[in-house]
Design a protein around this motif. Structure first.
Motif, PDB file in Angstrom:
ATOM      1  N   ASP A   1      -2.962 -27.509  32.657  1.00  0.00           N
ATOM      2  CA  ASP A   1      -2.916 -26.695  31.421  1.00  0.00           C
ATOM      3  C   ASP A   1      -4.266 -26.027  31.177  1.00  0.00           C
ATOM      4  O   ASP A   1      -4.343 -24.841  30.850  1.00  0.00           O
ATOM      5  CB  ASP A   1      -2.593 -27.577  30.211  1.00  0.00           C
ATOM      6  CG  ASP A   1      -1.099 -27.694  29.928  1.00  0.00           C
ATOM      7  OD1 ASP A   1      -0.295 -27.042  30.633  1.00  0.00           O
ATOM      8  OD2 ASP A   1      -0.756 -28.446  28.999  1.00  0.00           O
ATOM      9  N   GLU A   2      -5.324 -26.807  31.311  1.00  0.00           N
ATOM     10  CA  GLU A   2      -6.663 -26.267  31.058  1.00  0.00           C
ATOM     11  C   GLU A   2      -7.035 -25.201  32.104  1.00  0.00           C
ATOM     12  O   GLU A   2      -7.635 -24.179  31.774  1.00  0.00           O
ATOM     13  CB  GLU A   2      -7.695 -27.401  31.037  1.00  0.00           C
ATOM     14  CG  GLU A   2      -9.136 -26.959  30.902  1.00  0.00           C
ATOM     15  CD  GLU A   2      -9.453 -26.189  29.607  1.00  0.00           C
ATOM     16  OE1 GLU A   2      -8.734 -26.352  28.613  1.00  0.00           O
ATOM     17  OE2 GLU A   2     -10.435 -25.412  29.623  1.00  0.00           O
TER      18      GLU A   2
ATOM     19  N   SER B   1      -5.956 -32.800  41.214  1.00  0.00           N
ATOM     20  CA  SER B   1      -5.601 -32.713  39.785  1.00  0.00           C
ATOM     21  C   SER B   1      -5.757 -34.035  39.048  1.00  0.00           C
ATOM     22  O   SER B   1      -5.398 -34.109  37.863  1.00  0.00           O
ATOM     23  CB  SER B   1      -4.175 -32.188  39.530  1.00  0.00           C
ATOM     24  OG  SER B   1      -4.044 -30.892  40.026  1.00  0.00           O
TER      25      SER B   1
ATOM     26  N   LYS C   1      -5.262 -22.107  31.195  1.00  0.00           N
ATOM     27  CA  LYS C   1      -5.897 -21.528  30.004  1.00  0.00           C
ATOM     28  C   LYS C   1      -7.126 -20.705  30.414  1.00  0.00           C
ATOM     29  O   LYS C   1      -7.364 -19.614  29.908  1.00  0.00           O
ATOM     30  CB  LYS C   1      -6.306 -22.676  29.070  1.00  0.00           C
ATOM     31  CG  LYS C   1      -6.691 -22.256  27.695  1.00  0.00           C
ATOM     32  CD  LYS C   1      -6.803 -23.511  26.830  1.00  0.00           C
ATOM     33  CE  LYS C   1      -7.737 -23.249  25.670  1.00  0.00           C
ATOM     34  NZ  LYS C   1      -8.213 -24.488  25.071  1.00  0.00           N
TER      35      LYS C   1
ATOM     36  N   GLN D   1       0.274 -37.530  33.489  1.00  0.00           N
ATOM     37  CA  GLN D   1      -0.262 -36.932  32.262  1.00  0.00           C
ATOM     38  C   GLN D   1      -1.638 -36.316  32.492  1.00  0.00           C
ATOM     39  O   GLN D   1      -1.966 -35.269  31.904  1.00  0.00           O
ATOM     40  CB  GLN D   1      -0.281 -37.933  31.085  1.00  0.00           C
ATOM     41  CG  GLN D   1      -1.022 -39.229  31.300  1.00  0.00           C
ATOM     42  CD  GLN D   1      -0.124 -40.350  31.839  1.00  0.00           C
ATOM     43  OE1 GLN D   1       0.721 -40.119  32.712  1.00  0.00           O
ATOM     44  NE2 GLN D   1      -0.333 -41.559  31.352  1.00  0.00           N
ATOM     45  N   MET D   2      -2.440 -36.946  33.358  1.00  0.00           N
ATOM     46  CA  MET D   2      -3.768 -36.381  33.639  1.00  0.00           C
ATOM     47  C   MET D   2      -3.639 -35.033  34.353  1.00  0.00           C
ATOM     48  O   MET D   2      -4.326 -34.068  34.016  1.00  0.00           O
ATOM     49  CB  MET D   2      -4.570 -37.359  34.509  1.00  0.00           C
ATOM     50  CG  MET D   2      -5.027 -38.574  33.765  1.00  0.00           C
ATOM     51  SD  MET D   2      -6.181 -38.119  32.436  1.00  0.00           S
ATOM     52  CE  MET D   2      -6.227 -39.624  31.495  1.00  0.00           C
TER      53      MET D   2
ATOM     54  N   LYS E   1      -1.059 -32.952  34.411  1.00  0.00           N
ATOM     55  CA  LYS E   1      -0.464 -31.922  33.547  1.00  0.00           C
ATOM     56  C   LYS E   1      -1.511 -31.345  32.590  1.00  0.00           C
ATOM     57  O   LYS E   1      -1.601 -30.127  32.420  1.00  0.00           O
ATOM     58  CB  LYS E   1       0.711 -32.512  32.752  1.00  0.00           C
ATOM     59  CG  LYS E   1       1.964 -32.715  33.589  1.00  0.00           C
ATOM     60  CD  LYS E   1       3.102 -33.283  32.725  1.00  0.00           C
ATOM     61  CE  LYS E   1       4.398 -33.365  33.522  1.00  0.00           C
ATOM     62  NZ  LYS E   1       5.488 -33.983  32.751  1.00  0.00           N
ATOM     63  N   ALA E   2      -2.296 -32.216  31.982  1.00  0.00           N
ATOM     64  CA  ALA E   2      -3.319 -31.727  31.039  1.00  0.00           C
ATOM     65  C   ALA E   2      -4.385 -30.909  31.765  1.00  0.00           C
ATOM     66  O   ALA E   2      -4.846 -29.873  31.268  1.00  0.00           O
ATOM     67  CB  ALA E   2      -3.952 -32.913  30.305  1.00  0.00           C
TER      68      ALA E   2
ATOM     69  N   LYS F   1     -10.157 -35.029  34.452  1.00  0.00           N
ATOM     70  CA  LYS F   1     -10.212 -35.031  32.991  1.00  0.00           C
ATOM     71  C   LYS F   1     -10.330 -33.595  32.492  1.00  0.00           C
ATOM     72  O   LYS F   1     -11.061 -32.789  33.102  1.00  0.00           O
ATOM     73  CB  LYS F   1     -11.446 -35.798  32.520  1.00  0.00           C
ATOM     74  CG  LYS F   1     -11.359 -37.278  32.596  1.00  0.00           C
ATOM     75  CD  LYS F   1     -12.663 -37.834  32.049  1.00  0.00           C
ATOM     76  CE  LYS F   1     -12.555 -39.307  31.795  1.00  0.00           C
ATOM     77  NZ  LYS F   1     -13.868 -39.858  31.352  1.00  0.00           N
ATOM     78  N   VAL F   2      -9.712 -33.314  31.372  1.00  0.00           N
ATOM     79  CA  VAL F   2      -9.808 -31.968  30.802  1.00  0.00           C
ATOM     80  C   VAL F   2     -11.270 -31.620  30.506  1.00  0.00           C
ATOM     81  O   VAL F   2     -11.728 -30.507  30.767  1.00  0.00           O
ATOM     82  CB  VAL F   2      -8.943 -31.876  29.522  1.00  0.00           C
ATOM     83  CG1 VAL F   2      -9.226 -30.591  28.763  1.00  0.00           C
ATOM     84  CG2 VAL F   2      -7.466 -31.962  29.882  1.00  0.00           C
TER      85      VAL F   2
ATOM     86  N   ARG G   1       6.928 -24.228  32.626  1.00  0.00           N
ATOM     87  CA  ARG G   1       5.738 -24.217  31.768  1.00  0.00           C
ATOM     88  C   ARG G   1       4.911 -22.943  31.931  1.00  0.00           C
ATOM     89  O   ARG G   1       4.359 -22.430  30.968  1.00  0.00           O
ATOM     90  CB  ARG G   1       4.882 -25.444  32.083  1.00  0.00           C
ATOM     91  CG  ARG G   1       3.747 -25.635  31.102  1.00  0.00           C
ATOM     92  CD  ARG G   1       3.404 -27.086  30.931  1.00  0.00           C
ATOM     93  NE  ARG G   1       2.381 -27.280  29.925  1.00  0.00           N
ATOM     94  CZ  ARG G   1       2.640 -27.524  28.644  1.00  0.00           C
ATOM     95  NH1 ARG G   1       3.867 -27.612  28.224  1.00  0.00           N
ATOM     96  NH2 ARG G   1       1.650 -27.684  27.780  1.00  0.00           N
TER      97      ARG G   1
END
Ligand code: SF4
Length: 295
Positions: A179-180, A132, A183, A172-173, A175-176, A135-136, A224
């Protein structure tokens, strides 16, 4: 890859001539392509997951169980065409999916190889098994390629991420990136035999002495994403390398530590989860890196 910024390391190096943090050139290097029985049951099933272990890594986890290939550089250089062929060979052997382990630094080559293999008859779902630390934008490139995201959520605080993995912005990397992934695959879909076809399974490896951090990881994921994902709570941490500079993690976790994390997951309402039996905290999870399926 002329200036590689595929992952958050942003090395900005020309990998045809240099290597960056992951220590790998732009030529794909793998150490094993074989059936693997030790993933979550909905991935390995009875037939096995067609697992491809890539050499190199964009993390430097001090407790890595695969150091021989992640930092040791063991493996064999292959072409993208050969990688596509190895996917097809795994399909012929009865694999339930193609499981790409530590793939981040070869994202572009993997996209190419999956497309080539699909043109030649690859039907299996693609599993992306990542730390993980992504990068998004890179995860978005994989939207049409990956069916099952299998990310770790290793840390909930960047102090630990820096101390153990030299990744000061991991939280933060990750988590983002997750998220993607959610999605792209908002729901877990299984076939009639309980084998996952689409979805997200997030893993958390419980570290010794870090029950509270593990609880925070489970709580974050559940708050989340609820039960739209599966949370896999792993007990298999085994110190395989010299950790004398990290005495706090230089042991296995105890059954009591693991149970406290699992009990907490149950307490907050997690229903979609995977647990590991006590016996599974063993080095038997480490496959032999013997170039099986590579040559
Ligand atoms: S993939 Fe490798 S070279 Fe590229 S940015 Fe990440 S660590 Fe650096």
């Amino acid at each position: 890859m002329s200036l590689c910024n595929i992952c958050p390391r942003n090395c900005n190096v020309d990998r045809s001539a240099q290597t960056g943090f992951c220590s790998m050139t732009d030529t794909v290097k793998i150490s094993r392509a074989a059936l693997h029985m030790w993933e979550e049951p909905c991935i390995s099933g009875d037939k096995g997951s067609g697992t491809v272990f890539f050499s190199g890594c964009n993390m430097k986890c001090v407790f890595c169980q695969n150091k021989e290939i992640s930092t040791g550089g063991f493996g064999k250089d292959i072409t993208v065409e050969r990688l596509a062929e190895s996917f097809l060979q795994l399909q012929e052997k009865g694999a339930l999916n193609i499981n790409l382990v530590t793939p981040t630094h070869y994202t572009l080559q993997i996209i190419d190889a999956v497309k080539k293999a699909r043109q030649q008859g690859l039907k299996l779902p693609i599993v992306y098994n990542t730390s993980s630390y992504e990068k998004v934008e890179t995860i978005r490139l994989l939207a049409d390629v990956v069916d099952i995201w299998l990310p770790d959520f290793k840390y909930t605080d960047n102090f630990a991420a820096q101390r153990y993995s030299l990744a000061p912005d991991y939280v933060q990397m990750a988590k983002a990136a997750i998220d993607e992934m959610v999605k792209q695959q908002p729901e877990c879909i299984f076939d009639d035999e309980g084998i996952i076809q689409k979805g997200v399974i997030v893993r958390h490896l419980v570290l010794p002495g870090q029950v509270q951090r593990a609880k925070e990881a489970v709580e974050y994921l559940y708050n989340r994403y609820g039960d739209s994902i599966f949370i896999s709570i792993m007990s298999q941490y085994t110190p395989c390398t010299n950790l004398e500079n990290y005495p706090e993690i230089n042991r296995k976790i105890t059954p009591e530590e693991y149970d406290r994390v699992v009990d907490y997951a149950v307490e907050i309402g997690v229903e979609n989860g995977f647990l590991q039996e006590g016996e599974s905290a063993s080095e038997s999870f480490i496959p032999p890196f013997d170039l099986a399926g590579v040559e």
